[in-house]
Design an enzyme around this catalytic site. Sequence first.
Site, PDB file in Angstrom:
ATOM      1  N   SER A  25      13.060 -29.053  66.816  1.00 25.13           N
ATOM      2  CA  SER A  25      12.664 -29.092  68.223  1.00 25.13           C
ATOM      3  C   SER A  25      11.635 -30.193  68.446  1.00 25.13           C
ATOM      4  O   SER A  25      11.646 -30.883  69.465  1.00 25.13           O
ATOM      5  CB  SER A  25      12.095 -27.736  68.647  1.00 25.13           C
ATOM      6  OG  SER A  25      10.894 -27.484  67.974  1.00 25.13           O
ATOM      7  N   ARG A  76      12.708 -33.058  70.937  1.00 25.85           N
ATOM      8  CA  ARG A  76      11.984 -33.096  72.213  1.00 25.85           C
ATOM      9  C   ARG A  76      11.588 -34.536  72.539  1.00 25.85           C
ATOM     10  O   ARG A  76      11.830 -35.033  73.628  1.00 25.85           O
ATOM     11  CB  ARG A  76      10.741 -32.218  72.136  1.00 25.85           C
ATOM     12  CG  ARG A  76       9.913 -32.266  73.422  1.00 25.85           C
ATOM     13  CD  ARG A  76       8.654 -31.453  73.320  1.00 25.85           C
ATOM     14  NE  ARG A  76       8.940 -30.056  73.043  1.00 25.85           N
ATOM     15  CZ  ARG A  76       8.716 -29.468  71.892  1.00 25.85           C
ATOM     16  NH1 ARG A  76       8.186 -30.162  70.902  1.00 25.85           N
ATOM     17  NH2 ARG A  76       8.997 -28.206  71.706  1.00 25.85           N
ATOM     18  N   ASN A  80      13.361 -36.757  75.551  1.00 25.04           N
ATOM     19  CA  ASN A  80      12.583 -37.270  76.672  1.00 25.04           C
ATOM     20  C   ASN A  80      12.689 -38.778  76.776  1.00 25.04           C
ATOM     21  O   ASN A  80      12.877 -39.335  77.860  1.00 25.04           O
ATOM     22  CB  ASN A  80      11.114 -36.866  76.521  1.00 25.04           C
ATOM     23  CG  ASN A  80      10.844 -35.505  77.116  1.00 25.04           C
ATOM     24  OD1 ASN A  80      10.728 -35.361  78.319  1.00 25.04           O
ATOM     25  ND2 ASN A  80      10.783 -34.498  76.261  1.00 25.04           N
TER      26      ASN A  80
END
Lengths: 276, 156
Positions: free
Chosen positions: A212, A216, A220
């Site tokens: 994660s 992440r 993004n």
Amino acid sequence: MSAETTGNASSAYIKHHLTNLTYGQHPDGSWGFAHTTAEAGEMGFWALNVDSLGWSIGLGVVFLLIFRSVAVKATSGVPTGLQNFVEMIVDFIDTTVKEAFHKANPLIAPLGLTIFVWVFLMNAMDLIPVDFIPQAFHLVGIDNMKVVPSTDPNVTMGMSFSIFFLILFYSIKEKGAGGFFNELARNPFEHPVFIPFNLFLEILNLVTKPISLGLRLFGNMYAGEMIFILIALLPAWIQWSLSVPWAIFHILVITLQAFIFMVLTIVYLAMAHESH
Amino acid sequence: MNINATLIGQAISFAIFVWFCMKYVWPPLTAAMEERQQQMSEGLANAEKAQEELDLAMSEVENQLKEAKLQSAALIDKANKRANQIVEDAKGIAIQEGDRLKQSAQADIEQEMNSAKEALRQQVAVLAVAGAEKILSSSVDQNAHSEMLNNLAAQL
């Protein structure tokens, strides 16, 4: 020009911008750069995204050169200019680390500093207009050039797996292999019957952390980059009306993502040090 | 977007950067910052101490001033007393001297008076004899009567 060819050109433009400069062994046995994503895929695991790695190492070197030059000249007198700026960042990291990490470990704070500044610099490459650097490289004959290293999952996952390794290392170092296993086996339900279930949950929990963390940042930055590319497809005279607001908003995003990556790293390592 | 050895390359460079940062960047920076913090807290403590010392010195000065005032007042008092004493003494001496002068003057006067009286007596005797001679012409024997006349003069 029909709508379909325009669409194809656009999609080619996007694909081109999302293709890494990959060096590896072609299926026919020769070594060289891949020209398409598919070709890069055929090279298998033992291939290098030269652009991602080059920009990321370059930015890391820039970071260390700047900070090292300040560190060499750092005095306890009144700080000026660059030293002031560097000290502000160092102080910010130090405060964050002290808030989240209560054991003594000389690695954590420098690790946090490296992650924050390095990831910030890699993200900041996003703010350079999408065509500047690729076009410059196109002129010298290099076709594919992705300048934002953090839009390459290899880069973000490379960092997050390093952190995963640190989590495992410090968990075992601080609690011993048995203690670490105990922690995995006896949470959340403390009963012998639940041991397999607990292990499944906790190991999943453990493995989710680096994935994660890396995804992440990648997600993004990739999304941000994609929007810049899409804006770049508009007619030149109108691009500023979207790219400027998005760039300003993106300043917030790149800082926030760098900060989140750092804070989560510190928190994960703090959890590795403390037994629940 | 393929997962490849870039992952390993990035992990290795990450490790090297963190190691470099931990070894050559973080310690000197934090050391300088801590040293400055130390200096600042020392400076503040010194300032506080100096202020305390100043307060102490001020009260000391005030005390000394008060004491000096008391001492000078005492000195002035003593000096006044001494001056009075001197004046008193001088007065006494002057009076004594005056008395003494007066007495000696009186004695002089008395002596002068006595000698004048003596001279007058002599002259009275001579005058009386001369008068008597004139009255009695030369019938009176000067030698025979001089003793009587001297006695008369002594009675005067």
